[in-house]
Design an enzyme around this catalytic site. Structure first.
Site, PDB file in Angstrom:
ATOM      1  N   GLY A   3      74.567  40.825  47.438  1.00 33.22           N
ATOM      2  CA  GLY A   3      75.788  40.909  46.637  1.00 33.22           C
ATOM      3  C   GLY A   3      76.428  39.566  46.375  1.00 33.22           C
ATOM      4  O   GLY A   3      75.765  38.527  46.470  1.00 33.22           O
TER       5      GLY A   3
ATOM      6  N   LEU B 211      69.776  46.244  42.403  1.00 34.14           N
ATOM      7  CA  LEU B 211      70.219  44.860  42.523  1.00 34.14           C
ATOM      8  C   LEU B 211      69.785  44.243  43.863  1.00 34.14           C
ATOM      9  O   LEU B 211      69.981  44.841  44.919  1.00 34.14           O
ATOM     10  CB  LEU B 211      71.755  44.837  42.418  1.00 34.14           C
ATOM     11  CG  LEU B 211      72.356  43.487  42.076  1.00 34.14           C
ATOM     12  CD1 LEU B 211      71.943  43.040  40.696  1.00 34.14           C
ATOM     13  CD2 LEU B 211      73.870  43.570  42.174  1.00 34.14           C
ATOM     14  N   ASP B 212      69.211  43.041  43.817  1.00 27.22           N
ATOM     15  CA  ASP B 212      68.814  42.287  45.019  1.00 27.22           C
ATOM     16  C   ASP B 212      67.727  42.987  45.827  1.00 27.22           C
ATOM     17  O   ASP B 212      67.482  42.635  46.985  1.00 27.22           O
ATOM     18  CB  ASP B 212      70.020  42.019  45.950  1.00 27.22           C
ATOM     19  CG  ASP B 212      71.110  41.216  45.277  1.00 27.22           C
ATOM     20  OD1 ASP B 212      70.819  40.564  44.252  1.00 27.22           O
ATOM     21  OD2 ASP B 212      72.244  41.242  45.766  1.00 27.22           O
ATOM     22  N   GLU B 213      67.081  43.992  45.233  1.00 25.46           N
ATOM     23  CA  GLU B 213      66.080  44.752  45.989  1.00 25.46           C
ATOM     24  C   GLU B 213      64.673  44.583  45.431  1.00 25.46           C
ATOM     25  O   GLU B 213      63.729  45.195  45.915  1.00 25.46           O
ATOM     26  CB  GLU B 213      66.446  46.247  45.995  1.00 25.46           C
ATOM     27  CG  GLU B 213      67.705  46.597  46.759  1.00 25.46           C
ATOM     28  CD  GLU B 213      67.557  46.429  48.258  1.00 25.46           C
ATOM     29  OE1 GLU B 213      66.415  46.395  48.761  1.00 25.46           O
ATOM     30  OE2 GLU B 213      68.604  46.321  48.925  1.00 25.46           O
TER      31      GLU B 213
END
EC number: 3.5.1.10
Lengths: 291, 291, 291, 291
Positions: free
Chosen positions: C209, C235-237
């Site tokens: 995040g 997101l971010d994965e």
């Protein structure tokens, strides 16, 4: 005109070094207190508290520093010189003036210019001098003057070096050799009168001299590196400021080593320049103390 | 009987921390000078010289230290407490007493025992306590007492924890969890009354909780790591002392990660233990200052 | 017009992956031999030779490659598809077309442009798209078109995304988010139809995040890092391509972490981009195989 | 009796190297397929597909491998020797027999013994030979025979070396010098007839010869390292298998460098030994290919 950085307004950095002896720490602390300074940071190192060498770097805040500088200097001299200490005091808001000498390759040069533009290097850059013109346009796009001095003008390099010295004289506080591919004479290093930082493309003392990446490939090493050091008349033998390495394998060609080494070179040089600009590096014989 | 290390004879380490304010550095320097101390090393850090937190670690030599300790303590208290500072003074020649808690795996445990035998850890090891007996013979071959306390004796862990507390009480200055696979209760951590250092097998805060290597494999990370931290009642949330990582690839299985991680774990833990034993680590809220 | 790199003339890179099974290696070797190819390099990985997944990247030289491409593709399909394998063949002399999306910060963006100009990235850069105009002049000085698309044009981001998609459509082979500070919708990622590489300013999965450097400072970590990954709607994965870290201490402020992290970010991103451009990265579920 | 590791049952590792030429990859793939082998992993490297050197390591599973070995060898010879290739085939379930030569210091020696006991090194250790008796008890506690051979028995070292050779003859597949502080003669290295791996306590080629840590301190380097290499009659000049470094500062004394270097030495040596034991290292002139 010299720039003043408001972030460092009224901050001074004092470097003291000499033979360690009882009372020196207290004497400096007293000195700062009685001159109305507030200590921002303090680093010290002693090679041996009994008979060794003492080094201290202290940053302090002092309201109206500019006005106080004269008296401060007098008090510092009166305080630490009886201990046999040498010292240096600088107003941190006055950035050091850094000249860069370069040749054809741009990676170290542009990295310094870019970090400076970003505000990550507390210096001014009054000039870049190069023995090739390849980088002129790039340098000027950063608003930095570019001077071309051929590596050899007359029968030997002395005329070139004299021309460089004339450009530098009185204008700079230190010089960075950003992959400058000419060997500077001992005479030049003496006359220039300011520290000269060089980046060598190997983890010294391995692969001294020319073509370190080719030598590294021939020797089959598994790590290549770079070394930032103060230039001295003993080539590749000056005091080391910073070093780093990167892992390589049998797959990498000599060209790969050179390309990957370029990243280490610019990283190592930028750290060394930053620390020098911040007065974090103290030369002591062939060594450095890096606070 | 406590061992005294002659290498550190007559050396004291003083830690001072509290709200930063003008004059504190001078006050401490004065204090040491008037108590006939010679400063061996001095590290300090201030989060902000105006209104921040101040931390100083100073090692000084003082002839006939043992005799002087009582007066020293009184003078330190009188000097720094008016500044609102907390302080701690230790005779460096008295090694800290370290207990190790372990389970089945031996890599962190044996590494600490071996470093201690080599003379690389300035501690004594009065006991190893384990909830398995696998390592008993190895531990005793280092001349260290081994106590077996099952992880659960009665209906819950409270009786086991009580037994461990009884063994530790008064005998140790800090406890190391060398891959001890039991979660200690908040009650235990409160009662034990000394710092407890844990090694977590991931680069926290990534992969909190159980099975970090399996989670790392599932997430496909390219680096795995380990974290040494002070244990608190918030699991995996205590102040971090040291961390390190190692590069892995898609070829590595979860078992490979575990095996390669073991090397990082023992390296990270041994550094954290060394620094704690040398009084280099200051806890401050959920952070550490490591000098 | 697409550039052709003579250094890679007549070189093809073939990627094959699917369920591992006996004979596949021989079948591919046969295929290349009967198509008059000479193997330049070959990497393969199998998660399990019995029932696992098989991945091979083979670079081969084939005289008059352009003429042979059509028949090669037909033969590859006929050879590996019966094994249930998917495949991809590329002429290495045709650089991939890379678009860069950026915001205000220039470090990742300029680093990619500079590496490209140096000849270290085998790509063409048809455009940079940014939601701020700060970097326009720099980008154009590299001879690269700069398009400004505000992050929000109408009531939401859909119109902006549509404008970006229109610029990209048919013009690029992959997209790099060089610290692009807008979250792209799942809809965008689906429509763009080419891989999107993002640089996240933490060693994922830590500090997912916003504001990872502030979170890192709050948590008191001793290492900070960066992660290059394929962007997905989670997101971010997305699958991680590359990660690296740098050591920090209690002295570093959140701003210091950000400045030092910038160096890790650009290094990690440039490696990920290079490997992707060289077809060294194979996505497999949420993982990557990096040859 | 030689131990057989069931985890590697029916797995063979084949190393092939020689002048690169078209068809060799297919020929080997064919060979394995027609001998009913399933490829588990395959690594290859070619210094230049046109006229360079070719190296391949392939691990394959073959049911009833022991029975098939004889025919396999014949087929391999018939297949690759016409290409001018040299080759080597090993049953992976038969661990290599490793002798360790040591002196007084225990860090590399104990680390190897401990890794072996943990199951992390696929070797047997038939003996440790040392020119001092300091480590005898430790070695035997691991169930490994310890032989003491003084460094000089008669007028020179030849009698000692002869005694060592007699102990090794026929009993070992490779020898590890775990900080063995005697220089072995060229005659010994010739007669021993198996690879000898040495750990040098510097990042070669820096600080060749004795006392590298003292030299490193004198030179003021910022990194110290260690190098594992095959011993040759040219001291410190043999093919490098693995290297690593650790960061040091002006604060570290020569003794600190030695202590911190010990950690690098044992890490580097253990990796080199593991890779050699797994047939991952191919010597080629003064270089190594490490798969």
């Amino acid at each position: 005109m010299t720039l003043h950085d408001p972030a460092f307004a009224d901050r001074a950095v004092l470097i003291v070094h000499g033979p360690d002896q009882p009372g020196i720490v207290r004497a400096i602390a007293d000195l700062i207190t009685r001159n109305k300074g507030n200590i921002v940071s303090l680093d010290q190192y002693s090679s041996d508290y009994a008979g060794g060498d003492f080094f201290q770097r202290v940053v302090f805040h002092r309201a109206d520093l500019v006005t106080a500088m004269h008296d401060l200097r007098a008090d510092i001299a009166a305080t630490v010189e009886p201990f046999g200490m040498t010292w240096q005091l600088r107003d941190q808001s006055v950035p050091k003036r850094m000249a860069i000498l370069a040749s054809k390759s741009d990676h170290c040069l542009l990295d310094l210019l870019w970090r400076h533009r970003r505000g990550d290097l507390p210096v001014t850059i009054p000039m870049v001098i190069a023995n090739h013109t390849d980088t002129a346009e790039d340098v000027r796009s950063f608003g930095v003057p570019f001077f071309h001095v051929e590596s050899q003008v007359g029968p030997d390099k002395s005329q070139s070096e004299a021309e460089i010295l004339k450009l530098l004289a009185g204008n700079v506080d230190f010089v960075v050799l950003a992959r400058y591919m000419q060997i500077l004479s001992g005479d030049f290093l003496e006359k220039v009168g300011v520290p000269v930082i060089n980046i060598h493309h190997s983890f010294l003392p391995a692969f001294i001299g020319a073509n370190p990446y080719r030598k590294a490939k021939e020797r089959g090493v598994k790590l290549i590196g770079a070394t930032a050091h103060y230039a001295t008349s003993d080539l590749d033998e000056g005091p080391i400021i910073e070093q780093d390495v990167v892992r390589v394998t049998h797959v990498d060609t000599a060209e790969d080593l050179q390309r990957r080494g370029a990243d280490v070179e610019r990283a190592v040089l930028s750290r060394a320049v930053l620390w020098h600009a911040q007065d974090r590096v103290i030369r002591h014989g062939n060594h450095t103390i890096v606070f």
